[in-house]
Write a protein that holds these residues in place. Structure first.
Motif, mmCIF file in Angstrom:
data_model
loop_
_atom_site.group_PDB
_atom_site.id
_atom_site.type_symbol
_atom_site.label_atom_id
_atom_site.label_comp_id
_atom_site.label_asym_id
_atom_site.label_seq_id
_atom_site.Cartn_x
_atom_site.Cartn_y
_atom_site.Cartn_z
ATOM 1 N N LYS A 1 -9.738 2.542 -2.202
ATOM 2 C CA LYS A 1 -9.180 1.170 -2.789
ATOM 3 C C LYS A 1 -9.315 0.157 -2.056
ATOM 4 O O LYS A 1 -9.919 -0.871 -2.442
ATOM 5 C CB LYS A 1 -7.976 1.517 -3.585
ATOM 6 N N LEU B 1 0.873 -1.369 -0.035
ATOM 7 C CA LEU B 1 -0.136 -0.089 -0.131
ATOM 8 C C LEU B 1 0.685 1.246 0.004
ATOM 9 O O LEU B 1 0.482 2.285 -0.683
ATOM 10 C CB LEU B 1 -0.997 0.065 1.135
ATOM 11 N N MET C 1 -4.566 -5.242 -6.164
ATOM 12 C CA MET C 1 -3.972 -3.961 -6.025
ATOM 13 C C MET C 1 -3.679 -3.142 -6.900
ATOM 14 O O MET C 1 -4.089 -1.758 -6.858
ATOM 15 C CB MET C 1 -2.604 -4.181 -4.966
ATOM 16 N N CYS D 1 -5.731 5.362 -1.247
ATOM 17 C CA CYS D 1 -5.662 3.939 -0.616
ATOM 18 C C CYS D 1 -6.754 3.585 0.150
ATOM 19 O O CYS D 1 -7.316 2.491 -0.110
ATOM 20 C CB CYS D 1 -4.340 4.164 0.419
ATOM 21 N N THR D 2 -7.415 4.224 1.022
ATOM 22 C CA THR D 2 -8.382 3.688 1.963
ATOM 23 C C THR D 2 -9.698 3.453 0.895
ATOM 24 O O THR D 2 -10.424 2.227 1.283
ATOM 25 C CB THR D 2 -8.842 4.455 3.288
ATOM 26 N N GLU E 1 -3.225 10.711 -0.647
ATOM 27 C CA GLU E 1 -2.888 9.361 -1.101
ATOM 28 C C GLU E 1 -3.533 8.433 -0.082
ATOM 29 O O GLU E 1 -3.961 7.297 -0.568
ATOM 30 C CB GLU E 1 -1.409 8.943 -0.924
ATOM 31 N N ARG F 1 2.615 1.740 -3.602
ATOM 32 C CA ARG F 1 1.495 1.748 -4.341
ATOM 33 C C ARG F 1 1.028 3.463 -4.431
ATOM 34 O O ARG F 1 1.024 4.016 -5.176
ATOM 35 C CB ARG F 1 0.649 0.710 -4.552
ATOM 36 N N TYR F 2 0.394 3.662 -3.113
ATOM 37 C CA TYR F 2 -0.280 4.958 -3.072
ATOM 38 C C TYR F 2 0.768 6.066 -2.490
ATOM 39 O O TYR F 2 0.490 7.136 -2.455
ATOM 40 C CB TYR F 2 -1.277 4.586 -2.000
ATOM 41 N N MET G 1 3.032 8.391 3.704
ATOM 42 C CA MET G 1 1.665 8.530 2.706
ATOM 43 C C MET G 1 1.129 10.069 3.336
ATOM 44 O O MET G 1 0.724 10.075 4.258
ATOM 45 C CB MET G 1 0.707 7.503 2.932
#
Length: 99
Positions: A66, A45, A97, A63-64, A59, A48-49, A55
């Motif tokens: 997704k 995570l 993901m 993230c949350t 972002e 990716r984000y 983060m």
């Protein structure tokens, strides 16, 4: 959760008030929202984000959203019809993901 709630979660776990969540802070923030993720998913995570090992708020929101979507999708599937029985929730999140 709505954006205000996520913002409060973010502020609560941004303990050093840097405007970013570290990996540890992210884990605590996700746990408080009921999302228990293993270390591999947490690292994924952030990679990716986030930005390296942290983060920002935008972002975090992406993230949350997704993560919530992936978990809800997994839980809605009938494992007898979709083959989801072959996956754990963690494996499902890892495999979806980047979609």
């Amino acid at each position: 959760m709505d954006i205000r709630m996520w913002k409060n979660v973010f502020k609560t776990y941004d303990r050093d008030e840097s405007g970013f969540l570290s990996t540890l802070e992210l884990r605590m923030a996700l746990n408080s929202a009921g999302y228990r993720v293993n270390s591999n998913i947490l690292r994924t995570l952030v990679l990716r984000y986030g930005k390296k090992t942290q983060m920002g708020f935008e972002e975090f929101l992406i993230c949350t959203v997704k993560l919530k979507s992936m978990i809800e999708s997994f839980l809605e599937k009938d494992p007898r019809q979709t083959g989801c029985a072959n996956f754990t929730l963690e494996e499902w999140v890892e495999k979806t993901m980047y979609n």
